[in-house]
Design an enzyme around this catalytic site. Structure first.
Site, PDB file in Angstrom:
ATOM      1  N   SER A 191       0.812  -1.216   0.000  1.00  0.00           N
ATOM      2  CA  SER A 191       0.000   0.000   0.000  1.00  0.00           C
ATOM      3  C   SER A 191       0.847   1.268   0.000  1.00  0.00           C
ATOM      4  CB  SER A 191      -0.936   0.008   1.216  1.00  0.00           C
ATOM      5  OG  SER A 191      -1.903  -0.999   1.119  1.00  0.00           O
ATOM      6  N   THR A 248      -1.700   4.645   3.217  1.00  0.00           N
ATOM      7  CA  THR A 248      -2.288   5.459   2.151  1.00  0.00           C
ATOM      8  C   THR A 248      -2.371   6.940   2.515  1.00  0.00           C
ATOM      9  OG1 THR A 248      -3.506   3.560   1.279  1.00  0.00           O
ATOM     10  CG2 THR A 248      -4.274   5.749   0.627  1.00  0.00           C
ATOM     11  N   ASP A 290      -9.194  -3.819   2.348  1.00  0.00           N
ATOM     12  CA  ASP A 290      -7.906  -4.518   2.370  1.00  0.00           C
ATOM     13  C   ASP A 290      -7.787  -5.436   3.584  1.00  0.00           C
ATOM     14  OD1 ASP A 290      -4.973  -4.802   1.640  1.00  0.00           O
ATOM     15  OD2 ASP A 290      -4.768  -3.830   3.596  1.00  0.00           O
ATOM     16  N   HIS A 339      -7.075  -9.406   3.649  1.00  0.00           N
ATOM     17  CA  HIS A 339      -5.972 -10.047   4.379  1.00  0.00           C
ATOM     18  C   HIS A 339      -6.489 -11.142   5.308  1.00  0.00           C
ATOM     19  CE1 HIS A 339      -2.404  -7.855   3.181  1.00  0.00           C
ATOM     20  NE2 HIS A 339      -3.005  -6.689   3.371  1.00  0.00           N
ATOM     21  N   ASP A 392      -5.371   0.677  -4.701  1.00  0.00           N
ATOM     22  CA  ASP A 392      -3.916   0.638  -4.718  1.00  0.00           C
ATOM     23  C   ASP A 392      -3.410  -0.719  -5.201  1.00  0.00           C
ATOM     24  OD1 ASP A 392      -4.987  -0.555  -2.472  1.00  0.00           O
ATOM     25  OD2 ASP A 392      -3.664   0.423  -1.039  1.00  0.00           O
ATOM     26  N   HIS A 393      -4.224  -1.761  -5.010  1.00  0.00           N
ATOM     27  CA  HIS A 393      -3.885  -3.132  -5.377  1.00  0.00           C
ATOM     28  C   HIS A 393      -5.092  -3.982  -5.027  1.00  0.00           C
ATOM     29  CE1 HIS A 393      -3.579  -3.846  -1.085  1.00  0.00           C
ATOM     30  NE2 HIS A 393      -2.774  -2.792  -1.008  1.00  0.00           N
ATOM     31  N   HIS A 437      -1.240  -9.589  -0.943  1.00  0.00           N
ATOM     32  CA  HIS A 437      -1.694  -8.831  -2.107  1.00  0.00           C
ATOM     33  C   HIS A 437      -1.503  -9.642  -3.382  1.00  0.00           C
ATOM     34  CE1 HIS A 437      -0.748  -4.779   0.135  1.00  0.00           C
ATOM     35  NE2 HIS A 437      -1.649  -5.517   0.744  1.00  0.00           N
TER      36      HIS A 437
END
Length: 430
Positions: free
Chosen positions: A80, A133, A258, A262, A300-301, A393
Site C-alpha cells: 500500500s 495510504t 484490504d 488479508h 492501490d492493489h 496482495h
C-alpha cells in the site's frame, strides 16, 4: 499524412479532452479493492425481485484500468505504501516507501502541491490517519512502519508555513496520544477543533481545522456499527469543513476492504464495500450540485486473491452475508465466554447452522477468539462459495472510476503513476 493534417487531428483530439480545471479534487482509494470486489459487490447488492443484475455506483463511474506494480527492482506486486506514493507523486518506488523515491529522497505529493497553491487539504479514512495510504499523500518517510514519526510529521512539517492538513479524520489515538508526545494537545493549542466520538461531528464549528480520532488504531468494522455508516459520515464532514473559495483537495480511503481481504473475511469485505459504496453515492450527488468538483476513485492493489466461486462449483451466493449483526471477528470474541454457542451464532449470523456447522463450533476447546472467528469465516466461505488464494496482495490491474471536470482524462488503460501526473496537471502544475 501531411503535417498540417496531423496538427489538425492533434488539435481536434486535444479539444475532445479539454475540460475546465476543477476547483476541488477528491481522490478516493478503495484499499485492496481489485475488480473481483466490485463484481462481488454488484451481486451482493442485487435485487432478487427483478430479472436484471443491477449496476452499482462502481459500474456507473467506471472509466478505465491501471497497473499497480512498484519499482521493478521490487518485482510486480505492490504494497500500500509504494502504491500510495505512486498515486500521490507519479513515481515508482520500493515497497514500504512513504512519499520517497527509490533513493529515499522526498517527492512532492499532489496534496502538498494543492496546499502550496492555497487550497485546503484533508484526509478521511477508516484506518489510522498515519497508515500507509494517507501517509503516502501527506508525509515522507523511508518506512511505513515508522508510525510515530509519520504522526509527528503531520504537526512538524509545513507547507508555506502552514500545516499540511486542515482536516484529519480516522483512527489513531495510539500514535497521537503517547507518553513521549501528545499531538492531540499540540493540535488543539494550534487552533484545531478535536473530536473523539463520531456523534460529535455534527457539532463541529465550520470552516475551522479539525482533528478527529475515533479509535486506537483503525475504526471498528462497518458490520459492527450497523445503520451508522462511518466513512460517509467522515467524508460529508470533511467536505463541509474544507469548502472555501480557493478550493480543496481531499484524500478518502475505504481502508478496511484490504483488511477484510488479508483476513480472508468475505463478510467484513462486503460490509466495507457497502460503506464505500454509500460514500461514492453521496460524492456523486455532491458533484452533480458542485460541477467544479472532480472525484477520482481507484484501488492501490487487490488483496486476498478472492474468487467468486470455489471448489469447482459454478455458483456464488451472497445471501448468507446479508444479515450478519456483527463481524466474524466480533462474533469470535463473543463466542469465547458464552454458554450456548450455537444459539448466539444463529442470532448473529441471521441463519440456522447445520448440524455439521454446529459441530465445528461446539468442539472448539480454546479461549482464543481467532479460533472461533476462523470457523465462522469458513462457514461463510462455504455457504457463499467464496475462495481465497492468499492472505497477501496480488498483482492484478485495478479499476479507475471518475466523475466531474477532467474525468475523461482517466479513461482507458494506464499506469497508477499516470493518475497522479494527470491530477498534477489539473491542479496547474507545469
Amino acid at each position: 499524412m501531411k503535417k498540417s493534417a496531423i496538427l489538425l487531428v492533434a488539435s481536434l483530439c486535444s479539444s475532445v479532452f479539454a475540460s475546465p480545471a476543477p476547483k476541488n479534487i477528491i481522490m478516493v482509494v478503495g484499499d485492496g479493492m481489485g475488480p473481483e470486489y466490485t463484481t462481488a459487490y454488484r451481486m451482493y447488492m442485487d435485487d432478487k425481485s427483478t430479472p436484471e443484475l443491477e449496476w452499482t455506483i462502481f459500474d456507473r463511474l467506471l472509466v478505465g484500468m491501471a497497473s499497480t506494480h512498484p519499482h521493478l527492482s521490487n518485482g510486480y506486486v505492490t504494497d500500500s505504501a509504494a502504491a500510495a506514493t505512486a498515486l500521490s507523486t507519479g513515481i515508482k518506488t520500493y515497497n514500504g516507501a512513504i512519499g520517497v523515491d527509490i533513493d529515499k529522497k522526498s517527492v512532492q505529493t499532489v496534496l502538498e502541491f494543492a496546499k502550496q497553491q492555497g487550497r485546503k487539504t484533508g484526509v478521511a479514512v477508516t484506518s489510522q490517519i498515519n497508515h500507509a495510504t494517507p501517509a503516502g499523500f501527506a508525509a515522507h518517510n523511508v518506512s511505513r512502519q515508522n508510525y510515530d514519526e509519520i504522526a509527528n510529521s503531520y504537526f512538524d512539517e509545513k507547507v508555506n508555513g502552514q500545516f499540511k492538513l486542515d482536516v484529519m479524520l480516522g483512527g489513531g489515538w495510539k500514535y497521537f496520544i503517547r507518553k513521549d508526545r501528545n499531538l492531540v494537545e499540540e493540535f488543539k493549542q494550534a487552533g484545531y477543533s478535536y473530536v473523539d466520538d463520531m456523534s460529535q461531528l455534527a457539532q463541529l464549528p465550520t470552516k475551522q481545522p479539525v482533528l478527529g480520532l475515533f479509535a486506537d488504531v483503525g475504526l471498528p468494522w462497518a458490520l459492527d456499527v450497523q445503520n451508522k455508516p462511518r466513512l460517509p459520515a467522515l467524508v460529508t464532514t470533511a467536505v463541509k469543513q474544507l469548502e472555501n473559495d480557493k478550493g480543496f483537495f481531499l484524500l478518502v480511503e475505504g481502508s478496511q476492504i484490504d483488511w477484510g481481504g488479508h483476513a480472508n473475511d468475505i463478510a467484513a469485505a462486503m460490509g466495507e464495500m457497502h460503506d464505500l459504496g454509500l460514500t461514492l453515492e453521496w460524492l456523486s450527488h455532491y458533484v452533480d450540485s458542485h460541477p467544479d468538483t472532480l472525484f477520482i476513485v481507484t484501488a492501490d492493489h487487490s488483496t486476498g486473491g478472492m474468487t467468486i466461486g470455489a471448489r469447482g462449483e459454478y455458483n456464488w451466493d451472497p445471501e448468507p452475508l446479508k444479515h450478519l449483526r456483527s463481524s466474524p471477528e466480533m462474533l469470535g470474541k463473543q463466542l469465547v465466554d458464552v454458554n450456548n454457542r450455537v444459539s448466539l451464532a444463529n442470532e448473529q449470523l441471521g441463519f440456522e447452522l447445520t448440524k455439521e456447522e454446529q459441530q465445528e463450533l461446539t468442539v472448539i476447546d480454546s479461549n482464543d477468539p481467532k479460533v472461533f472467528s476462523k470457523v465462522i469465516k469458513k462457514i461463510l466461505d462455504n455457504r457463499s462459495v467464496t475462495g481465497w488464494t492468499t492472505g497477501g496482495h496480488t498483482g492484478i490491474d485495478v479499476q479507475i472510476f471518475a466523475k466531474g471536470p477532467g474525468s475523461e482524462l482517466f479513461g482507458g488503460h494506464r499506469d497508477n503513476t499516470d493518475i497522479a501526473k494527470t491530477v498534477f496537471k489539473l491542479l496547474g502544475k507545469k
